[in-house]
Write a protein that holds these residues in place. Structure first.
Motif, PDB file in Angstrom:
ATOM      1  N   ARG A   1      -3.075  -8.112  -0.391  1.00  0.00           N
ATOM      2  CA  ARG A   1      -2.219  -6.934  -0.521  1.00  0.00           C
ATOM      3  C   ARG A   1      -1.477  -6.776   0.805  1.00  0.00           C
ATOM      4  O   ARG A   1      -1.844  -7.368   1.812  1.00  0.00           O
ATOM      5  CB  ARG A   1      -3.059  -5.691  -0.828  1.00  0.00           C
ATOM      6  CG  ARG A   1      -3.603  -5.705  -2.254  1.00  0.00           C
ATOM      7  CD  ARG A   1      -4.368  -4.408  -2.557  1.00  0.00           C
ATOM      8  NE  ARG A   1      -5.429  -4.203  -1.580  1.00  0.00           N
ATOM      9  CZ  ARG A   1      -5.496  -3.164  -0.738  1.00  0.00           C
ATOM     10  NH1 ARG A   1      -4.574  -2.222  -0.749  1.00  0.00           N
ATOM     11  NH2 ARG A   1      -6.491  -3.067   0.112  1.00  0.00           N
TER      12      ARG A   1
ATOM     13  N   HIS B   1       0.562  -4.048   3.657  1.00  0.00           N
ATOM     14  CA  HIS B   1       0.780  -2.683   4.143  1.00  0.00           C
ATOM     15  C   HIS B   1       1.880  -2.779   5.190  1.00  0.00           C
ATOM     16  O   HIS B   1       1.630  -3.195   6.320  1.00  0.00           O
ATOM     17  CB  HIS B   1      -0.516  -2.130   4.764  1.00  0.00           C
ATOM     18  CG  HIS B   1      -0.391  -0.740   5.305  1.00  0.00           C
ATOM     19  ND1 HIS B   1      -1.078   0.335   4.789  1.00  0.00           N
ATOM     20  CD2 HIS B   1       0.352  -0.233   6.329  1.00  0.00           C
ATOM     21  CE1 HIS B   1      -0.762   1.434   5.460  1.00  0.00           C
ATOM     22  NE2 HIS B   1       0.096   1.111   6.412  1.00  0.00           N
TER      23      HIS B   1
ATOM     24  N   ALA C   1       0.819  -1.209   0.000  1.00  0.00           N
ATOM     25  CA  ALA C   1       0.000   0.000   0.000  1.00  0.00           C
ATOM     26  C   ALA C   1       0.858   1.266   0.000  1.00  0.00           C
ATOM     27  O   ALA C   1       0.456   2.287  -0.549  1.00  0.00           O
ATOM     28  CB  ALA C   1      -0.925   0.004   1.209  1.00  0.00           C
TER      29      ALA C   1
END
Ligand code: GLU
Ligand code: ZN
Length: 281
Positions: free
Chosen positions: A221, A223, A153
């Protein structure tokens, strides 16, 4: 729906850096109407102290966080074993009987994540009387999966590059899985869609992305958040003697106020959030 997780290892008490990590995971999920999971990563053999899990829950509650707890890693050993067997059958693992001292004696290359195993045992007949770990054959993996990418991210698109780790251990001599195998399998099993953790584990995601491909797991995803620094600009670490969250809680400090100051980057002991190295701001 966004599903994040906080996955502490009960090897020692939680500190401010853990609080920050838990808050990041919590707030990213909450702000998106998602779910935040707590997973206790308790397969670290002798270093694991199960009683700390309760302390962790009290710490998170004290910080004002809400979460759903998923089963601890110690209850999932069969899934680690099954995955390791699959990788072994695919020819992606090899046994390694080297001790740490034997590896050090070869003066191995040191990557950002520490010693890179020089591959001594690869392709050798191993002595069945010696305890063996199973290592990932990164060359074989790369030949099989080709170039893969993953999304952070903050840092953007990354090409999976396992060189910082080399042939990592996936099954330890003293434990049924290493962190890499267990965490990758669990994140998939738990339906985690956004893996949140400190930037110190950034390079691990290259390995995890390869494992997802080999094992046919969904790709989340990531982060990777910045790390708290102390007054000297050094990474805040347990050994530097900062009080644990439990110490602070027991001393009567206001946990929700602490969480608020961490959220706005105003640290109680002069810490600042570092600039993320790949962040394009
Ligand atoms: N159990 C790991 C640790 O406490 C966290 C792993 C992760 O978030 O992926 O360092
Ligand atoms: Zn070896």
């Amino acid at each position: 729906m966004i599903v994040t997780r906080f996955a502490p290892s009960p090897n020692g008490s939680l500190h401010l850096g853990h609080a920050y990590s838990a808050i990041v995971a919590h707030d990213l999920a909450r702000d998106a109407g998602g779910r935040i999971l707590l997973r206790i990563e308790d397969i670290d053999g002798a270093r694991s102290r199960p009683e700390l899990a309760d302390e962790f829950r009290r710490d998170l509650e004290w910080l004002g966080l809400e979460w759903e707890e998923v089963p601890a890693q110690s209850t999932r050993l069969a899934s680690y074993e099954a995955a390791a067997n699959r990788l072994l059958e695919m020819g992606m693992l090899y046994p390694c009987t080297c001790t740490r001292a034997e590896i050090d004696a070869l003066e191995p290359r040191i990557g950002a994540q520490g010693v890179i195993y020089p591959g001594t045992c690869k392709g050798e007949n191993f002595d069945p009387d010696r305890k063996a770990a199973l290592r990932l054959d990164v060359d074989a993996v790369m030949a099989k999966v080709g170039q893969l990418s993953w999304q952070d991210a903050l840092a953007g698109e990354q090409v999976a590059d396992p060189r910082e780790f080399g042939d990592v251990v996936l099954v330890r001599k003293d434990a049924p899985a290493s962190y890499h195998l267990a965490a990758t399998l669990d994140d998939a099993a738990d339906g985690v869609t956004l893996v949140t953790r400190g930037q110190d584990l950034f390079a691990a995601s290259h390995i995890h992305r390869l494992l997802q491909e080999l094992l046919g797991l969904p790709v989340p995803r990531w982060h990777h958040h910045g790390l708290l620094l102390d007054e000297d600009g050094k990474k805040l670490a347990k050994r530097r003697g900062s009080p644990s969250l439990a110490d602070r809680r027991e001393a009567g400090e206001d946990g929700k106020a602490l969480a608020e100051s961490l959220r706005i980057g105003q640290m109680p002991c002069g810490i600042t959030l570092p600039h993320y190295p790949h962040e394009g701001t």
